[in-house]
Enzyme design. Structure first.
Site, PDB file in Angstrom:
ATOM      1  N   SER A 106      45.380  93.104  60.665  1.00  0.00           N
ATOM      2  CA  SER A 106      46.207  94.298  60.753  1.00  0.00           C
ATOM      3  C   SER A 106      45.342  95.545  60.531  1.00  0.00           C
ATOM      4  CB  SER A 106      47.350  94.183  59.739  1.00  0.00           C
ATOM      5  OG  SER A 106      48.292  95.206  59.898  1.00  0.00           O
ATOM      6  N   HIS A 131      47.836  93.038  65.308  1.00  0.00           N
ATOM      7  CA  HIS A 131      49.251  92.979  65.678  1.00  0.00           C
ATOM      8  C   HIS A 131      49.820  94.392  65.670  1.00  0.00           C
ATOM      9  CE1 HIS A 131      50.638  92.305  61.186  1.00  0.00           C
ATOM     10  NE2 HIS A 131      50.019  93.441  61.350  1.00  0.00           N
TER      11      HIS A 131
END
Length: 202
Positions: A106, A131
């Site tokens: 992330s 993501h």
């Protein structure tokens, strides 16, 4: 457990150095900071971001022409805190070399890719995951709508930066970040998140 939580438990090793003026002790992270090494360990939040930003600015003031090494082992966290680190990395004069050890996911992966081009590294058994932005707005419908618009704008902003940093087409980045997208170190190199997978120091 974050580095700060570990420190609170008194588990951070101390290093003792001898000099002509006697002994001096440092916690291990302060000693490594003298070598221009900064760590992001654990969750990205306002507290960890403030520490990283302060260290980057301090090292720039010490020597604006010498590279800074930024080691990342993080599952990600707050977008606004992470963007404070990202913007500081781009703002300061020294090149920031990034290194993934363990896991960069992330915002951790985003910051890994944010290092100076040609100076982004990963150890061979590290994992990287990208993501889309996560949100969790609550409250009145109008407030949720406002937050949703902001999250979509942030998602688009981060995808554009990631496309620029990796050299991937924007549409591919958008598709890949729709869900958790895990990469090995070699796959991260192929994707453009890192420039080199290293097994030992040159």
């Amino acid at each position: 457990m974050s580095a700060l939580e570990t420190q609170a438990l008194g588990m951070i090793p101390m290093v003792i150095e001898q000099s002509g003026r006697g002994e001096r002790s440092y916690d291990i992270y302060s000693r490594l900071l003298k070598e221009r090494i900064v760590f992001l360990i654990g969750e990205v939040n306002d507290q960890t971001a403030n520490l990283v930003v302060a260290q980057l600015l301090f090292l720039e003031s010490e020597n604006p022409d010498k590279d800074i090494s930024f080691y990342i082992n993080s599952p990600g966290g707050s977008v606004t805190a992470g963007m404070a680190i990202y913007d500081t990395m781009q703002f300061i004069k020294p090149d920031v070399s990034t290194m993934c050890l363990g896991f960069a996911a992330s915002m951790g992966a985003f910051l890994l890719a944010a290092g100076a081009k040609g100076k982004r590294f990963s150890l061979p058994n590290s994992k990287i995951m990208i993501h889309q932005v996560l949100g969790g707005a609550r409250g009145q419908a109008t407030d949720i709508e406002i937050h949703a618009r902001d999250i979509l704008r942030t998602k688009d902003q981060m995808n554009r930066i990631l496309a620029e940093r990796t050299g991937q087409p924007l549409e591919k980045v958008k598709a890949d970040t729709e869900r958790d997208y895990f990469l090995t170190a070699d796959e991260a190199k192929e994707y453009g998140l890192v420039d080199q997978v290293v097994t030992q120091r040159p």
